[in-house]
Each structure stands twice: as structure tokens, then as C-alpha cells.
Design a protein around this motif. Structure first.
Motif, mmCIF file in Angstrom:
data_model
loop_
_atom_site.group_PDB
_atom_site.id
_atom_site.type_symbol
_atom_site.label_atom_id
_atom_site.label_comp_id
_atom_site.label_asym_id
_atom_site.label_seq_id
_atom_site.Cartn_x
_atom_site.Cartn_y
_atom_site.Cartn_z
ATOM 1 N N PRO A 173 -12.402 -17.800 10.676
ATOM 2 C CA PRO A 173 -12.962 -19.064 11.171
ATOM 3 C C PRO A 173 -12.860 -20.140 10.102
ATOM 4 N N GLY A 174 -12.583 -21.355 10.520
ATOM 5 C CA GLY A 174 -12.450 -22.456 9.571
ATOM 6 C C GLY A 174 -11.226 -23.270 9.893
ATOM 7 N N SER A 175 -10.966 -24.225 9.032
ATOM 8 C CA SER A 175 -9.803 -25.076 9.266
ATOM 9 C C SER A 175 -9.364 -25.706 7.966
ATOM 10 N N GLY A 176 -8.116 -26.169 7.961
ATOM 11 C CA GLY A 176 -7.603 -26.960 6.847
ATOM 12 C C GLY A 176 -7.657 -26.254 5.517
ATOM 13 N N ASP A 177 -8.286 -26.922 4.526
ATOM 14 C CA ASP A 177 -8.313 -26.426 3.160
ATOM 15 C C ASP A 177 -9.092 -25.124 3.014
ATOM 16 N N GLU A 178 -9.896 -24.732 4.011
ATOM 17 C CA GLU A 178 -10.686 -23.514 3.902
ATOM 18 C C GLU A 178 -9.857 -22.260 4.141
ATOM 19 N N LEU A 179 -8.695 -22.388 4.789
ATOM 20 C CA LEU A 179 -7.990 -21.223 5.298
ATOM 21 C C LEU A 179 -7.113 -20.462 4.310
ATOM 22 N N PRO A 180 -6.387 -21.103 3.398
ATOM 23 C CA PRO A 180 -5.361 -20.381 2.634
ATOM 24 C C PRO A 180 -5.837 -19.039 2.065
ATOM 25 N N THR A 181 -4.979 -18.038 2.196
ATOM 26 C CA THR A 181 -5.243 -16.717 1.626
ATOM 27 C C THR A 181 -4.981 -16.795 0.125
ATOM 28 N N THR A 182 -5.996 -16.546 -0.670
ATOM 29 C CA THR A 182 -5.860 -16.691 -2.131
ATOM 30 C C THR A 182 -6.013 -15.370 -2.874
ATOM 31 N N GLY A 183 -6.210 -14.284 -2.141
ATOM 32 C CA GLY A 183 -6.308 -12.960 -2.759
ATOM 33 C C GLY A 183 -6.088 -11.886 -1.722
ATOM 34 N N LEU A 184 -5.474 -10.765 -2.131
ATOM 35 C CA LEU A 184 -5.105 -9.718 -1.176
ATOM 36 C C LEU A 184 -5.019 -8.395 -1.927
ATOM 37 N N SER A 244 0.844 -1.182 0.000
ATOM 38 C CA SER A 244 0.000 0.000 0.000
ATOM 39 C C SER A 244 0.880 1.234 0.000
ATOM 40 N N ALA A 245 0.867 1.994 -1.088
ATOM 41 C CA ALA A 245 1.701 3.190 -1.177
ATOM 42 C C ALA A 245 1.269 4.233 -0.163
ATOM 43 N N ARG A 246 -0.041 4.426 0.011
ATOM 44 C CA ARG A 246 -0.525 5.468 0.915
ATOM 45 C C ARG A 246 -0.593 4.970 2.351
ATOM 46 N N GLY A 247 -0.870 3.682 2.508
ATOM 47 C CA GLY A 247 -0.982 3.157 3.857
ATOM 48 C C GLY A 247 0.355 2.904 4.520
ATOM 49 N N GLY A 248 1.452 2.903 3.734
ATOM 50 C CA GLY A 248 2.782 2.717 4.294
ATOM 51 C C GLY A 248 3.029 1.332 4.831
ATOM 52 N N ALA A 249 2.467 0.303 4.195
ATOM 53 C CA ALA A 249 2.607 -1.052 4.730
ATOM 54 C C ALA A 249 2.792 -2.068 3.616
ATOM 55 N N PHE A 250 3.544 -3.129 3.969
ATOM 56 C CA PHE A 250 3.608 -4.343 3.169
ATOM 57 C C PHE A 250 2.686 -5.366 3.818
ATOM 58 N N ALA A 251 2.037 -6.202 3.011
ATOM 59 C CA ALA A 251 1.200 -7.264 3.554
ATOM 60 C C ALA A 251 1.507 -8.559 2.828
ATOM 61 N N ALA A 252 1.423 -9.663 3.560
ATOM 62 C CA ALA A 252 1.630 -10.987 2.973
ATOM 63 C C ALA A 252 0.570 -11.928 3.524
ATOM 64 N N GLY A 253 -0.077 -12.676 2.617
ATOM 65 C CA GLY A 253 -1.059 -13.659 3.043
ATOM 66 C C GLY A 253 -0.411 -15.022 3.181
ATOM 67 N N LEU A 254 -0.844 -15.787 4.151
ATOM 68 C CA LEU A 254 -0.267 -17.101 4.424
ATOM 69 C C LEU A 254 -1.285 -18.199 4.170
ATOM 70 N N SER A 255 -0.782 -19.411 4.040
ATOM 71 C CA SER A 255 -1.659 -20.546 3.755
ATOM 72 C C SER A 255 -2.502 -20.946 4.961
ATOM 73 N N ASP A 256 -2.161 -20.445 6.157
ATOM 74 C CA ASP A 256 -2.992 -20.744 7.321
ATOM 75 C C ASP A 256 -4.065 -19.678 7.541
ATOM 76 N N GLY A 257 -4.192 -18.745 6.588
ATOM 77 C CA GLY A 257 -5.265 -17.757 6.657
ATOM 78 C C GLY A 257 -4.885 -16.436 7.271
#
Length: 927
Positions: free
Chosen positions: A775-786, A742-755
Motif C-alpha cells: 500500500p502507498g504511492s509514489g516515493d513510498e514504494l521503491p524496494t530498497t532491500g531484499l 535463494s539457493a534452497r528456495g530455487g528462485a531469483f528475486a528482483a525488487g522494482l521501484s514501483d514496489g
């Protein structure tokens, strides 16, 4: 004597003084105006004085002739203007030069006292027609300083003085006297106005209060009614989409015309991507056969009304009605060069010609054949005519020599379809008679039978070769399409259409999809590689009977039992990469588009024309997994499956740097996955993950995953996160999925497979509080968009469960939404204007979310296969999607473009009647 209607004629360049000229006209008409008069002077200015008419110069000439003075707004644009020069030329020839007043708006005026004329080597603001026009140096008014709206107001002292100087000449009075008169008249008018106002105030106050309240209430009620109608029509349009696409498009337009609500905009964008693209109406009764000319400009149709009709595909109008058959026309076919059309009919009466050959250019009958009852006709690539008769044989006829050159015999049933391979070396035939449900493949030159394919359980209704000739598709009434490997003479794959009875089959232009139409009124679409029937189907129609596909694969024409032909426009690909496209990115100025593919390339294209400019090739052909432009657009960076990040010059395509992402003990299982530049363009945030099957989220774990920042100038890596840094005893088996900045927010973000979503300050690289796993578990958690919002205040995260989270990092508040169906997000992109969030899906759909209401406003059928990447142009008007189907598609997010698109498909003689039937409260249609 010529009547003087105008005190002055203002001559100017629209390009240079389009704003100043009307302001000067207004000032001259208002300066020193008596309170009882409409204007002080009548001044001609074409932008305000002329009505639309065919004789432009005639009107200008009349105005010039009836004007007392000529006011020339001098500028370089005026000097170059053909119209200004013509007006000056007329004035010199017919009027007094001393009545020409010059107002300098830009450029230079230099008088040469020696020659008694302007110095034309230094004068840039006058047209050449002014040479020798003045006997002595004219005074002129300098308005070069006036540039803004405030400058061009009579309240501005300098502009008021300039207007007074010109007005004095027009009135024939000294400037100071005229200014005094203006002041006196202004004061008198003010006294009269104050007296009148004082008299009316008491009465007005008594009535205004009630009137204003009533008007406000009435307008509020009207607004609410229009909003409600807009939303109601949008809902109706969505419901009509799968039943009556034309009605759906009408309702979408009506919703937008009623009020520009979020729902209406979303439905408008959805409707423009519906495949429906208008109808061709003219046949009386069932339309049995269709064919598209090789150049796509003409459509031929034949039907139960015994006519053959030619249609202009651009305008959807009938250009010819070819008569002569005395019964239903069963087959039509264009010759390879499009100059000839063959038509065939069933049954024979006496010597009646059952096959007719038409000249397409002259729309006349060229010749005919009388072989008997004809079931189908087709042209070979070299121009031979093939037709099937009741004798269960295929006849090849040379039209030039007028003789039969070959027969193909062997079918035991009625032959329903003939198809030639693109190179003309093979002929395929199919039978629709029970007991002979086979497909036969022949050598076109010798007539030798190469293979008799069997396997269909019912009649074969249609055949089609793939564009490369490697596959043959056969459609059957047993609800299946079978693909045959032509070189191997073997069965390849079966495509199932549920309970549908299939009548027709065709390949898409790129050969990657198979289309088939049948009794259930939809054209089914399958992916050739895996045989999956995708959501990008076409329809519906009423009793679908025949289907034809244009040679480029973009248009599908389907006919029905009611005599209507419907055109369906398939998604237009920006290009076909030939391999899965994993991401797309626009340069900061929107001029370039980059895409990353599995074939080891990054393509840079012109974003406007989609013309390829550079092909960036990995030296070892590793797959490109991500791509991004630097903020200044001068460099493009990409991640690769060989664990490297490479940087290229975006304008020249020259390779600049290649960096390995740390050391990977098991290098064959590591890849640089996703990346994002910081606002300075000097650092890249990058993730490393495992080489996985991207369709299998259970294979995401890897002990060597990292999130790191790369100093692109010095090649130094700073690791921000890796699994070994996790809290001891967590037992987490976690992968880094994707990153965003985020250029204006001044932050880097990274999504992980545990959500979880981790954050770091983009300057200090210190960790910030992150987003916990949903909320959730296993295959439901991975971050797939950010994605961050443009102002950096909101972070949107998508997860494999279909959950979408809106997170405010400042307040630490989280809001949850869920995508419809079972589709998980495949990429998220915020539009630069902050209004729209595009979220791709594994189902090939792209859902457009309204950022304010956080609801899905539109759904775009983007690809038949999984959507892998998204990009929205810097002006927020264009969306690009990429997919496993190897294509990049381009869509407009501009409501005005959507309106134009729907109008093109809806225009026709019945539009007004259909529109009137919608709702009495709907405004007039915009088409």
C-alpha cells in the motif's frame, strides 16, 4: 614403604585421548564391582582425580608413586607429549617395568625380536623413554577402533572385552574368571535391585504423582518469573540508555543473566554498541582539563582539587597523583613524544610556580615556571611549550634552553585556548572574553598574524586542527562550531548545536567528524563534508566540562563537575576507503571480506584481521556499486557505473572477465547496480538501472532498466525483465532496484521501484508468482532491500516508506511491519543461522530483527551517515556495515562477546554494590 592408593595410573595425551582415558577409567572401576562397593578398583586419571593446585607435577608424582600399575595409552600424540614422557621416566626409575600395561589407541607398535626391543624406525606410538624398558615383547590391548561415544561404553562387546583384559591384569585373575564374576555380581545386583524396587513402587507411586505436579508447577512459575524479569530489565535498560548508560549496561547484563530471552539478547547487543566504556574516579570536585598521551596509553587530568592525575587507559586505574599546585588546575598537555606533561593553574601566590613540568616516566616534577596566572598550555610538534597569561599574550618557551623564544600579541581579551597545526607551522588562539570573540591564526616561526577570524557571537572556548591541518574548528558558547579553511584563510562552514553552550571541540581520527561538548551533557558529532549533526552522538554525562580525543579518534574522554571522567568508545572502522562504500560481502568460508567503493575499487581483506589483501581497480575508475563472492569463494564479481560486470580471482586479485550489460543507448546514464550468484556459481543475476542520486528516490525511472542473467563462463545474457515487457497501457515508469538469489528456495528475486518483487525459477528461468506492490504511492514504494531466509521459505522486502514485508512465496501470505522513525531500509541481510535479520537505515542505524517474532530486538548506532551495505559472516557472529561516510564498521552479534565487552567497561570497586541494587531476584553478575 609407599602406600598403594591406586590400582592403576592412566598416562595419556589430552590432545589424542581426552575422551578415551576417562571412559577406560570408568570401565575399570565399574567392571566386576560388588553391589555394595563404590568401585571395583581405584584408578588415577588426572582429568577426573586431580583438584586445582599450583604443584601439577608434584601431584602426578605422588599419584605415580602410590599406584600398583601403569597403564600407558599409546599414540603418536602420547609419544610427543612431554608429560607422558616424564611419567614413563618416573615409572622406569621407581617401579617395575612389567607392571606397565600398554593400550594402543593410534599409530603403530612393532617389536624387533633380534634386538629384543621395539623397532623404533616403525614404532610411532611410544615415547622415546620406553626404549629398552621391556625385557620381552609385551602384550597390549588394541583400542584403535574405538572412536565414538558408543564405542566407549561397557555395553559395547569389544570395549567390554578390552576393559576385562586390562582389569584381569590389575585384579591378578584370569580374564574368563573375571568376566564370570562380573556376570554373577551383575545378576545378584539386579535381583536385589528388583526386590527393592518392588517394595518401594507402591509407596513411590502414591507420592510421586503429586510431587511431580508440584515440582513442574513450581519450575514453570520460576521460569515465567525469570522471563518476566528478563523482559522488564531489558525495557528498563533501553529507557536508561540516554540518561544513564552505565545503569543501562548493568540492566542489560542482568536481563541476560535472568533469562536468555529475545528481548535480553537484543538489548545486550544494543548496549555493547553504546559508546559508554567505563569511568575514571578519583578527583574531588570538578575536572577542568584532560589530555591523552600520543600513544593513547595514558590520560592526564587536572581539577579543582589542585591535583594532576595520570590514568592507565587500558585498566582505567590511577597510576599517579601529582601534587604541588595550590589552586585549580586549568590546563594539562602532553609533549609530542609523551615523555613530558605540562600543567598550568589560574592565580599566583608569591613565587609559586603556576606552570609545572612533569617527567611522565618517573612521575616526578622536572621543573617549573612562575610567569603568572595561566589559562591554557600546549606543546608544539617540535617541543616548544606555549602558554597564555593574564597579559593577553601567548608565550613560546624552549624548555631545553630555559628561555622564551617568541610572543604573540594582539588579543584584547583573555586567551582561553591554543592549538598547533599538525606540521607545527601554524598557531591558532582564541579568546573567551566578551568583545574579543575572535580566532587568530599565526605563523609559528615568525609570530606574524596571518588572519583574525570573526563571527562568533560569544566567547571562543576551544580550538582544534584537523589531522591534515587543512581545517581549524573553533567552539563557542554561542552554541556553534565554526570551520575555517586554513590554506585559504577563509570561513568554511558553521555547525550548530541547538541551545548548547560549547566548551570543547576535537576532530575524529580520520578528520571526517567534528566533536564538541557542552553544558547539555552530550558530545555532539557533525559530518565535516555536509555539516549535518548525526545520531552518533556521545553521552550523556553530568555537567560536561572538558573533552579529549585519543590520537586515533577511537576514544573520547569527558569530565564532569562531580570529579568523574567517562570514556566513550567510538565505532571502530574496519578501514576508511576514502570514498562512499556501497556494499560488502563475505566469502562462503568467512575468511575474506570484500567491499565496493565510489573510488573505483573493490577491496578484499582478511575477514579476521581486516588486513587488506587485494585492491581491485577499475581501469577507468568507474564507481563500484555492488560486490558478491561465488559460492566456492574463488571468484568475486562486482557491478560498476560504466554498465559492466567484472569478475576477479578472489585469492590472487587477478582480473578474469569483464562483461557489458547489454547495450545502453544513453550509456552515460546506465549502470549495473546489484548482482547475485546462483548456487552453482555459473550464473549471475544482475540489474541495470539509471545513474541517480542515491539520496533522491524520485530519480529512479529509466526506460533502459533490465533484470538479466549472465552466463559467467560464456558471457551470454538472458533478459528476464525490462519495462517494455510491462502490460500495455500500464503507463508505469519503473526501474529495477536490486536482486537476490535463494539457493534452497530455487528462485531469483528482483525488487522494482514501483514496489513489486518479481520471481523466477533459478533453473528454467520461468517467471513465478511475485509479490505485489505494498500500500502507498509514489516515493513510498521503491524496494530498497531484499533478502531470502537461509531455507528459502521467506522473503523479506523493505520499501522507501519504511515498510518491511515478510512474504511466504509458497502460501502467498504477506505480513507487514514498519521501521521506527522515518528511516527507509538501506539493505537487508538474513543471518545464515536464520535467527536475525539486519536492516540498515538512511539514519545511519542498523536494526536487528528477531526472525521468529518479527520485531526489532536491537538497534546499533552504526554510522553518522546513511548505511549502504550489510554483510553477516557465515557463522552468524559478525556484522559488517558500510556507509556514505566511507567507512566499514564491524560488530559482534555473539552474546558472549557482548557480555565480555560490558564487563570490561563496568568492572570496578562499585560493581557489586550497583548490581545488588538492581533487583533481589537477579542472579550473580557474570563479571
Amino acid at each position: 614403604m609407599q602406600t598403594i592408593d591406586y590400582s592403576a595410573f592412566i598416562s595419556y595425551s589430552h590432545a589424542g585421548d581426552g575422551r578415551l582415558a576417562p571412559a577406560l577409567r570408568h570401565g575399570l572401576q565399574a567392571f566386576a564391582k560388588p553391589w555394595h562397593a563404590l568401585r571395583a578398583l581405584r584408578v588415577f586419571c588426572d582429568s577426573a582425580s586431580m583438584r586445582a593446585n599450583a604443584g601439577l607435577w608434584t601431584s602426578l608424582e605422588a599419584a605415580l608413586a602410590s599406584s600398583a600399575f601403569f597403564v600407558l595409552l599409546a599414540s603418536p600424540d602420547a609419544a610427543a607429549s612431554r608429560w607422558v614422557g616424564r611419567e614413563v621416566e618416573f615409572w622406569r626409575a621407581n617401579k617395575r617395568s612389567e607392571n606397565c600395561l600398554i593400550v594402543l589407541t593410534e599409530g603403530e607398535l612393532q617389536w624387533d625380536p633380534v634386538t629384543g626391543d621395539f623397532d623404533w624406525t616403525r614404532t610411532t606410538a611410544l615415547p622415546p623413554q620406553c626404549k629398552g624398558m621391556f625385557g620381552e615383547e609385551p602384550l597390549y590391548v588394541d583400542l584403535r577402533w574405538a572412536r565414538t561415544a558408543d564405542d566407549l561404553s561397557l555395553r559395547h562387546p569389544r570395549f567390554r572385552s578390552a576393559v576385562a583384559e586390562v582389569a584381569a591384569a590389575l585384579h591378578g585373575r584370569p580374564k574368563d574368571e573375571l568376566i564370570g564374576e562380573d556376570v554373577r555380581l551383575h545378576r545378584r545386583a539386579r535381583r536385589l535391585a528388583l526386590t527393592a524396587v518392588a517394595s518401594l513402587v507402591a509407596l513411590t507411586l502414591l507420592s510421586v504423582g503429586g510431587a511431580v505436579v508440584a515440582l513442574d508447577q513450581r519450575e514453570s512459575a520460576r521460569q515465567q518469573a525469570r522471563v518476566a524479569l528478563s523482559r522488564q530489565l531489558a525495557v528498563q535498560a533501553a529507557a536508561s540508555a540516554t540518561v544513564n548508560p552505565r545503569l543501562s549496561q548493568l540492566q542489560s547484563l542482568a536481563a541476560w543473566q535472568s533469562m536468555h530471552t529475545v528481548e535480553a539478547r537484543g538489548q545486550l547487543l544494543t548496549a555493547q554498541r553504546q559508546n559508554y566504556d567505563g569511568t575514571f574516579v578519583g578527583h574531588a570536585g570538578r575536572v577542568r582539563t584532560l589530555d591523552v598521551s600520543p600513544d593513547g596509553r595514558l590520560l592526564a587530568s587536572g581539577g579543582d582539587d589542585s591535583t594532576v592525575r595520570l590514568w592507565d587507559t587500558a585498566s582505567r586505574t590511577q597510576v599517579a597523583k601529582l601534587e604541588g599546585h595550590d589552586s585549580a588546575v586549568l590546563a594539562v598537555a602532553f609533549s609530542p613524544d609523551g615523555s613530558t606533561l605540562a600543567s598550568g593553574k589560574l592565580g599566583r601566590t608569591g613565587d609559586e610556580q603556576t606552570i609545572k613540568i612533569w617527567d611522565v616516566r618517573t612521575r616526578t616534577l622536572r621543573t617549573g615556571l612562575s610567569p603568572g596566572s595561566v589559562s591554557t598550555v600546549a606543546f608544539s610538534p617540535d617541543g616548544l611549550l606555549a602558554y597564555a597569561l593574564a597579559d593577553k599574550q601567548v608565550h613560546l618557551w624552549d624548555l631545553q634552553s630555559g628561555r622564551e623564544v617568541r610572543r604573540l600579541a594582539g588579543h584584547t581579551g583573555f586567551i582561553s585556548t591554543i592549538a598547533f597545526s599538525p606540521d607545527g607551522r601554524r598557531i591558532a588562539t582564541g579568546s573567551n572574553t566578551d568583545g574579543d570573540n575572535g580566532v587568530r591564526l599565526w605563523d609559528a616561526r615568525s609570530g606574524r598574524l596571518l588572519k583574525a577570524f570573526s563571527g562568533h557571537l560569544a566567547a571562543v572556548s576551544d580550538l582544534a586542527f584537523s589531522p591534515d591541518g587543512a581545517l581549524l574548528a573553533s567552539a563557542s558558547r554561542d552554541a556553534s562550531v565554526r570551520l575555517w579553511n586554513v590554506p585559504a584563510l577563509a570561513f568554511e562552514r558553521q555547525l550548530l548545536a541547538g541551545d548548547d553552550t560549547l566548551y570543547t571541540v576535537a576532530f575524529s581520527g580520520n578528520g571526517k567528524q567534528v566533536l564538541a561538548g557542552g553544558a547539555l551533557e552530550f558530545v555532539h558529532v557533525w559530518d565535516v563534508d555536509d555539516g549535518e549533526r548525526n545520531a552518533n552522538h556521545i553521552g550523556p554525562t553530568t555537567g560536561l566540562w572538558s573533552v579529549a580525543v585519543s590520537r586515533d579518534g577511537r576514544s573520547v574522554y569527558a569530565s564532569d563537575e562531580l570529579g568523574t571522567i567517562t570514556r566513550w568508545e567510538r565505532g571502530v572502522s574496519a578501514f576508511d576507503a576514502g570514498a562512499r562504500i556501497n556494499g560488502a560481502a563475505y566469502s562462503g568460508d568467512g575468511s575474506l571480506l570484500a567491499t565496493a567503493s565510489d573510488d573505483g575499487t573493490v577491496r578484499i581483506s582478511d575477514a579476521g584481521t581486516l588486513k587488506p589483501l587485494h585492491l581491485l581497480v577499475h581501469p577507468r575508475r568507474a564507481m563500484a556499486s555492488g560486490v558478491v563472492f561465488s559460492p566456492d569463494g574463488r571468484r568475486v564479481a562486482s557491478t560498476w557505473t560504466d554498465n559492466t560486470v567484472r569478475i576477479w580471482d578472489a585469492r590472487t586479485g587477478r582480473a578474469l572477465h569483464s562483461y557489458e550489460f547489454g547495450r545502453c543507448p544513453l550509456r552515460a546514464t546506465c549502470q549495473a547496480q546489484s548482482l547475485s550468484f546462483d548456487s552453482t556459481g555459473t550464473r549471475l543475476l544482475v540489474t541495470r538501472g539509471p545513474l541517480i542520486d542515491r539520496n533522491d528516490l524520485r530519480s529512479l525511472s529509466s526506460e533502459h532498466d533490465q533484470v538479466a542473467v549472465l552466463d559467467v563462463e560464456h558471457g551470454r545474457w538472458t533478459v528476464l525483465w525490462e519495462p517494455t515487457d510491462e502490460a500495455a497501457g500500464s503507463g508505469a515508469d519503473t526501474s529495477a532496484m536490486l536482486v537476490v538469489h535463494s539457493a534452497r528456495g530455487g528462485a531469483f528475486a528482483a525488487g522494482l521501484s514501483d514496489g513489486r518483487v518479481l520471481l523466477w525459477d533459478d533453473e528454467s528461468l520461468e517467471p513465478l508468482p511475485g509479490l505485489p506492490a505494498p500500500p502507498g504511492s509514489g516515493d513510498e514504494l521503491p524496494t530498497t532491500g531484499l533478502a531470502f531466509s537461509p531455507d528459502g521459505r521467506t522473503l523479506v522486502a523493505g520499501h522507501a516508506s519504511g515498510l518491511v514485508q515478510w512474504w511466504d512465496p509458497a502460501s502467498r501470505t504477506v505480513e507487514h511491519r514498519r521501521q521506527s522513525g522515518s528511516s527507509y531500509p538501506r539493505g537487508i541481510h538474513y543471518s545464515p543461522d536464520g535467527r536475525t535479520i539486519a536492516i540498515g537505515g538512511e539514519d545511519g542505524l542498523v536494526r536487528l530483527w528477531d526472525a521468529d517474532s518479527r520485531t526489532v530486538s536491537a538497534t546499533i548506532t552504526a554510522h553518522g551517515l546513511m548505511t549502504n551495505g550489510l554483510a553477516i559472516s557465515p557463522d552468524s557472529r559478525t556484522l559488517v556495515t558500510t556507509s556514505d561516510d566511507s567507512t566499514a564498521h564491524v560488530y559482534s552479534l555473539d552474546a558472549r562477546v557482548a557480555v565480555e565487552r560490558l564487563c570490561r567497561s563496568l568492572r570496578g570497586p562499585s560493581l557489586q554494590q550497583e548490581w545488588d541494587a538492581l533487583d533481589a531476584a537477579v542472579p550473580e553478575h557474570p563479571c
